[in-house]
Design a protein around this motif. Structure first.
Motif, PDB file in Angstrom:
ATOM      1  N   LYS A 129       0.848  -1.176   0.000  1.00  0.00           N
ATOM      2  CA  LYS A 129       0.000   0.000   0.000  1.00  0.00           C
ATOM      3  C   LYS A 129       0.891   1.236   0.000  1.00  0.00           C
ATOM      4  O   LYS A 129       2.091   1.153   0.285  1.00  0.00           O
ATOM      5  N   PHE A 130       0.312   2.362  -0.302  1.00  0.00           N
ATOM      6  CA  PHE A 130       1.074   3.604  -0.414  1.00  0.00           C
ATOM      7  C   PHE A 130       0.436   4.636   0.506  1.00  0.00           C
ATOM      8  O   PHE A 130      -0.548   5.266   0.167  1.00  0.00           O
ATOM      9  N   PHE A 131       1.025   4.788   1.699  1.00  0.00           N
ATOM     10  CA  PHE A 131       0.478   5.676   2.708  1.00  0.00           C
ATOM     11  C   PHE A 131       0.832   7.137   2.438  1.00  0.00           C
ATOM     12  O   PHE A 131       0.039   8.047   2.675  1.00  0.00           O
ATOM     13  N   GLY A 132       2.040   7.368   1.928  1.00  0.00           N
ATOM     14  CA  GLY A 132       2.459   8.740   1.672  1.00  0.00           C
ATOM     15  C   GLY A 132       3.938   8.815   1.363  1.00  0.00           C
ATOM     16  O   GLY A 132       4.642   7.798   1.328  1.00  0.00           O
ATOM     17  N   MET A 133       4.428  10.038   1.158  1.00  0.00           N
ATOM     18  CA  MET A 133       5.820  10.242   0.767  1.00  0.00           C
ATOM     19  C   MET A 133       6.457  11.382   1.556  1.00  0.00           C
ATOM     20  O   MET A 133       5.885  12.461   1.666  1.00  0.00           O
ATOM     21  N   PHE A 134       7.649  11.124   2.083  1.00  0.00           N
ATOM     22  CA  PHE A 134       8.432  12.132   2.790  1.00  0.00           C
ATOM     23  C   PHE A 134       9.298  12.904   1.802  1.00  0.00           C
ATOM     24  O   PHE A 134       9.652  12.417   0.742  1.00  0.00           O
ATOM     25  N   MET A 176       3.624  14.016   2.167  1.00  0.00           N
ATOM     26  CA  MET A 176       2.478  14.104   1.271  1.00  0.00           C
ATOM     27  C   MET A 176       1.600  12.873   1.474  1.00  0.00           C
ATOM     28  O   MET A 176       1.981  11.761   1.091  1.00  0.00           O
ATOM     29  N   PRO A 177       0.432  13.041   2.090  1.00  0.00           N
ATOM     30  CA  PRO A 177      -0.463  11.895   2.265  1.00  0.00           C
ATOM     31  C   PRO A 177      -0.988  11.407   0.916  1.00  0.00           C
ATOM     32  O   PRO A 177      -1.346  12.209   0.062  1.00  0.00           O
ATOM     33  N   ILE A 178      -1.014  10.110   0.747  1.00  0.00           N
ATOM     34  CA  ILE A 178      -1.544   9.513  -0.475  1.00  0.00           C
ATOM     35  C   ILE A 178      -2.859   8.811  -0.184  1.00  0.00           C
ATOM     36  O   ILE A 178      -3.851   8.994  -0.885  1.00  0.00           O
ATOM     37  N   ALA A 179      -2.875   8.001   0.878  1.00  0.00           N
ATOM     38  CA  ALA A 179      -4.072   7.227   1.202  1.00  0.00           C
ATOM     39  C   ALA A 179      -5.225   8.124   1.634  1.00  0.00           C
ATOM     40  O   ALA A 179      -6.391   7.849   1.326  1.00  0.00           O
ATOM     41  N   ASP A 180      -4.914   9.198   2.372  1.00  0.00           N
ATOM     42  CA  ASP A 180      -5.941  10.121   2.853  1.00  0.00           C
ATOM     43  C   ASP A 180      -5.398  11.536   2.733  1.00  0.00           C
ATOM     44  O   ASP A 180      -4.654  11.994   3.596  1.00  0.00           O
ATOM     45  N   GLU A 181      -5.769  12.223   1.679  1.00  0.00           N
ATOM     46  CA  GLU A 181      -5.219  13.546   1.417  1.00  0.00           C
ATOM     47  C   GLU A 181      -5.605  14.580   2.462  1.00  0.00           C
ATOM     48  O   GLU A 181      -4.955  15.626   2.574  1.00  0.00           O
TER      49      GLU A 181
END
Length: 227
Positions: free
Chosen positions: A110-115, A176-181
């Motif tokens: 899964k892709f939760f987000g990016m630092f 940067m949130p991906i799963a929940d903007e």
């Protein structure tokens, strides 16, 4: 004009690597650039993805990133725009995200987000980035904001890539949130787990970095603030 190519570098013998390293030296402060020979091992790590934007045989941009399957987050190590007015930034952002999503899909994760780390010009003072306007700190912060990044509510310091134990200040750690903007915070355990993993490659870390990590370990969540 030929279309821009998105070319992956996996060896310092790649003819485009020297161009990329020289570009890094032009646009980044010295403490942010790993020495040429020290790239040999990281480039062979399948989890580290280094790509360059190539136009007519010239490296005009570059980006490095990685995905941590167990943490379900990615890290944008750097994004470099070497020439203004060519649309290199959007090109790199689109191709990077597409490649990351393919990596996540391949491992069934899964892709939760990016630092991402970003210079704060109000803290770091005047910074020169090789005369490339798109690399100006104010511009880069605005771009990250438009992409959906927000800064973590914590004083941030990172170890110098010279591996001399010096602390580098004047940056913000962003996410940067991906799963929940719309999420307003991230678990502090995710932040410190990521930092310990990411900087494990540097054995010489300043006391300020350890204090920062220990502070995070005392917290439950870290708020996401506007950049």
């Amino acid at each position: 004009m030929k279309p821009v190519q998105y070319h992956r570098i996996t060896d310092i013998g790649d003819p485009y690597f020297r161009q990329m390293h020289e570009l890094m030296q032009r646009v980044f402060p010295p403490e942010e650039v790993l020495e040429y020979e020290l790239w040999a091992e990281p480039l062979q790590d399948p989890g580290i993805r280094v790509f360059v934007a190539v136009l007519n045989g010239e490296v005009v941009g570059a980006t490095e990133y990685r995905y941590y399957e167990d943490l379900q987050v990615a890290m944008t190590d750097f994004t470099i725009i070497g020439r203004d007015g060519l649309g290199i930034g959007p090109f790199l952002a689109r191709r990077r995200m597409a490649d990351l999503r393919s990596v996540v899909a391949a491992c069934g994760g899964k892709f939760f987000g990016m630092f991402a780390e970003i210079y704060n010009p109000q803290l770091a003072g005047k910074l020169e980035f090789g005369g490339v306007n798109a690399m100006n700190s104010f511009v880069r912060r605005e771009v990250l904001a438009h992409l959906g990044y927000r800064k973590l509510d914590t004083d941030y310091v990172h170890p110098s890539w010279h591996n001399d134990g010096e602390a580098v200040h004047g940056l913000d750690l962003c996410f940067m949130p991906i799963a929940d903007e719309e999420q307003a915070s991230v678990p502090a355990s995710l932040v410190w787990s990521f930092l310990e993993r990411y900087y494990a490659v540097l054995p010489q870390k300043p006391d300020a970095w350890y204090r920062m990590v220990e502070n995070l370990k005392q917290r439950e969540n870290v708020a996401l603030l506007p950049i």
